[in-house]
Design a protein around this motif. Structure first.
Motif, PDB file in Angstrom:
ATOM      1  N   LEU A 120       0.832  -1.215   0.000  1.00  0.00           N
ATOM      2  CA  LEU A 120       0.000   0.000   0.000  1.00  0.00           C
ATOM      3  C   LEU A 120       0.863   1.261   0.000  1.00  0.00           C
ATOM      4  N   ARG A 121       1.958   1.250   0.755  1.00  0.00           N
ATOM      5  CA  ARG A 121       2.892   2.388   0.723  1.00  0.00           C
ATOM      6  C   ARG A 121       3.426   2.596  -0.688  1.00  0.00           C
ATOM      7  N   ALA A 122       3.816   1.505  -1.340  1.00  0.00           N
ATOM      8  CA  ALA A 122       4.351   1.591  -2.705  1.00  0.00           C
ATOM      9  C   ALA A 122       3.307   2.154  -3.670  1.00  0.00           C
ATOM     10  N   ALA A 123       2.029   1.954  -3.351  1.00  0.00           N
ATOM     11  CA  ALA A 123       0.935   2.506  -4.156  1.00  0.00           C
ATOM     12  C   ALA A 123       0.557   3.918  -3.699  1.00  0.00           C
ATOM     13  N   GLN A 124       1.400   4.510  -2.857  1.00  0.00           N
ATOM     14  CA  GLN A 124       1.258   5.871  -2.351  1.00  0.00           C
ATOM     15  C   GLN A 124       0.024   6.066  -1.469  1.00  0.00           C
ATOM     16  N   CYS A 125      -0.335   5.016  -0.723  1.00  0.00           N
ATOM     17  CA  CYS A 125      -1.400   5.148   0.268  1.00  0.00           C
ATOM     18  C   CYS A 125      -0.800   5.746   1.535  1.00  0.00           C
ATOM     19  N   HIS A 126      -1.523   6.667   2.134  1.00  0.00           N
ATOM     20  CA  HIS A 126      -1.049   7.362   3.333  1.00  0.00           C
ATOM     21  C   HIS A 126      -1.643   6.794   4.620  1.00  0.00           C
ATOM     22  N   SER A 127      -2.691   5.989   4.466  1.00  0.00           N
ATOM     23  CA  SER A 127      -3.325   5.369   5.639  1.00  0.00           C
ATOM     24  C   SER A 127      -3.988   4.077   5.201  1.00  0.00           C
ATOM     25  N   VAL A 128      -4.331   3.270   6.192  1.00  0.00           N
ATOM     26  CA  VAL A 128      -5.040   2.019   5.923  1.00  0.00           C
ATOM     27  C   VAL A 128      -6.088   1.824   7.012  1.00  0.00           C
ATOM     28  N   GLU A 129      -7.255   1.357   6.607  1.00  0.00           N
ATOM     29  CA  GLU A 129      -8.353   1.071   7.534  1.00  0.00           C
ATOM     30  C   GLU A 129      -8.738  -0.397   7.417  1.00  0.00           C
ATOM     31  N   LEU A 130      -9.403  -0.879   8.457  1.00  0.00           N
ATOM     32  CA  LEU A 130      -9.958  -2.226   8.461  1.00  0.00           C
ATOM     33  C   LEU A 130     -11.093  -2.281   9.461  1.00  0.00           C
ATOM     34  N   GLU A 131     -11.880  -3.331   9.386  1.00  0.00           N
ATOM     35  CA  GLU A 131     -12.968  -3.537  10.327  1.00  0.00           C
ATOM     36  C   GLU A 131     -12.750  -4.868  11.045  1.00  0.00           C
ATOM     37  N   THR A 132     -13.190  -4.913  12.291  1.00  0.00           N
ATOM     38  CA  THR A 132     -13.201  -6.163  13.039  1.00  0.00           C
ATOM     39  C   THR A 132     -14.402  -6.161  13.966  1.00  0.00           C
ATOM     40  N   ALA A 133     -14.898  -7.350  14.257  1.00  0.00           N
ATOM     41  CA  ALA A 133     -16.061  -7.483  15.136  1.00  0.00           C
ATOM     42  C   ALA A 133     -15.722  -6.960  16.529  1.00  0.00           C
ATOM     43  N   VAL A 134     -16.676  -6.297  17.153  1.00  0.00           N
ATOM     44  CA  VAL A 134     -16.448  -5.705  18.475  1.00  0.00           C
ATOM     45  C   VAL A 134     -16.096  -6.750  19.526  1.00  0.00           C
ATOM     46  N   LYS A 152     -14.092   4.513  14.769  1.00  0.00           N
ATOM     47  CA  LYS A 152     -15.555   4.575  14.807  1.00  0.00           C
ATOM     48  C   LYS A 152     -16.134   3.171  14.892  1.00  0.00           C
ATOM     49  N   THR A 153     -17.449   3.125  15.079  1.00  0.00           N
ATOM     50  CA  THR A 153     -18.183   1.863  15.140  1.00  0.00           C
ATOM     51  C   THR A 153     -19.233   1.850  14.037  1.00  0.00           C
ATOM     52  N   PHE A 154     -19.378   0.687  13.385  1.00  0.00           N
ATOM     53  CA  PHE A 154     -20.479   0.479  12.439  1.00  0.00           C
ATOM     54  C   PHE A 154     -21.474  -0.471  13.102  1.00  0.00           C
ATOM     55  N   PRO A 155     -22.636   0.046  13.506  1.00  0.00           N
ATOM     56  CA  PRO A 155     -23.641  -0.831  14.127  1.00  0.00           C
ATOM     57  C   PRO A 155     -24.124  -1.908  13.145  1.00  0.00           C
ATOM     58  N   ARG A 156     -24.281  -3.127  13.647  1.00  0.00           N
ATOM     59  CA  ARG A 156     -24.824  -4.253  12.875  1.00  0.00           C
ATOM     60  C   ARG A 156     -24.138  -4.414  11.521  1.00  0.00           C
ATOM     61  N   TYR A 157     -22.843  -4.249  11.482  1.00  0.00           N
ATOM     62  CA  TYR A 157     -22.057  -4.305  10.235  1.00  0.00           C
ATOM     63  C   TYR A 157     -22.095  -5.698   9.610  1.00  0.00           C
ATOM     64  N   ASN A 160     -24.603 -11.218  10.780  1.00  0.00           N
ATOM     65  CA  ASN A 160     -25.146 -11.840  11.996  1.00  0.00           C
ATOM     66  C   ASN A 160     -25.542 -10.800  13.044  1.00  0.00           C
ATOM     67  N   GLY A 161     -25.492  -9.504  12.682  1.00  0.00           N
ATOM     68  CA  GLY A 161     -25.927  -8.436  13.568  1.00  0.00           C
ATOM     69  C   GLY A 161     -24.863  -7.859  14.480  1.00  0.00           C
ATOM     70  N   VAL A 162     -23.664  -8.396  14.437  1.00  0.00           N
ATOM     71  CA  VAL A 162     -22.578  -7.919  15.301  1.00  0.00           C
ATOM     72  C   VAL A 162     -22.048  -6.588  14.773  1.00  0.00           C
ATOM     73  N   ASP A 163     -21.756  -5.663  15.697  1.00  0.00           N
ATOM     74  CA  ASP A 163     -21.155  -4.376  15.346  1.00  0.00           C
ATOM     75  C   ASP A 163     -19.699  -4.578  14.950  1.00  0.00           C
ATOM     76  N   ALA A 164     -19.180  -3.649  14.169  1.00  0.00           N
ATOM     77  CA  ALA A 164     -17.766  -3.652  13.797  1.00  0.00           C
ATOM     78  C   ALA A 164     -17.101  -2.383  14.300  1.00  0.00           C
ATOM     79  N   LEU A 165     -15.855  -2.525  14.681  1.00  0.00           N
ATOM     80  CA  LEU A 165     -15.015  -1.370  14.962  1.00  0.00           C
ATOM     81  C   LEU A 165     -14.178  -1.104  13.724  1.00  0.00           C
ATOM     82  N   VAL A 166     -14.037   0.153  13.360  1.00  0.00           N
ATOM     83  CA  VAL A 166     -13.171   0.556  12.265  1.00  0.00           C
ATOM     84  C   VAL A 166     -11.872   1.037  12.898  1.00  0.00           C
TER      85      VAL A 166
END
Length: 175
Positions: A120-134, A152-157, A160-166
């Motif tokens: 991602l750095r080589a592609a000139q990305c300055h940040s990276v995000e991901l989601e995971t279950a709370v 941030k949080t994505f409710p019911r992401y 199965n209805g579980v929220d995700a943290l970004v």
């Protein structure tokens, strides 16, 4: 459900051991013949509602700007994990990172994530995000060690209805 501030504090408080530097695994690019193996690994790593269907996994792997890296056991060349990520317009996104249970806590996840961040750095990305279950405390601990922060949080992401943290990490420019 816990508020993301509480979950972030929980992830910060978790103490984990350091890994050895000599990881006996190699990273390589995805080949189409790897797909069934990767789908089976994803099914074993995540519960229903979070794991991908074949169509979903194929879709994410084929998106514009996406790439898939595999971790191979040096001893027998078996696939022990993989990561699917994408980069576009200065920002990266980790779609999934999967490591088989038998080699977790051996540095494979760190190796995969580091290789994806480098791409991602080589592609000139300055940040990276991901989601995971709370409720995925081990993942939250892993990402915290890797320098990710909850934004941030994505409710019911998940289906199965579980929220995700970004979570997000700034990427230093490639040198």
């Amino acid at each position: 459900m816990l508020a993301y501030e509480q979950l972030s504090a929980l992830a910060s408080a978790i103490q984990t051991p350091r890994y050895n530097d000599g990881v006996p695994f190699t990273i390589r690019d995805f080949q189409p013949t790897d797909f069934d193996t990767l789908w089976r690994i994803d099914q074993s790593c995540f519960p229903a509602g979070i794991s991908y269907s074949r169509a979903e996994l194929r879709f994410y792997m084929r998106r514009r700007g996406s790439f898939t890296l595999l971790a191979m056991n040096d001893a027998d060349q078996a696939v022990v994990g993989f990561i699917v990520a994408e980069g576009d317009r200065g920002s990266g996104h980790v779609i999934t990172i999967d490591v088989i249970g038998a080699v977790r806590r051996s540095g494979v996840g760190s190796l995969l994530l580091g290789a994806a961040e480098n791409r991602l750095r080589a592609a000139q990305c300055h940040s990276v995000e991901l989601e995971t279950a709370v409720d995925n405390v081990s993942a939250l601990s892993f990402y915290k060690r890797q320098g990710y922060s909850v934004i941030k949080t994505f409710p019911r992401y998940y289906s199965n209805g579980v929220d995700a943290l970004v979570l997000e990490k700034a990427l230093e420019p490639a040198r």
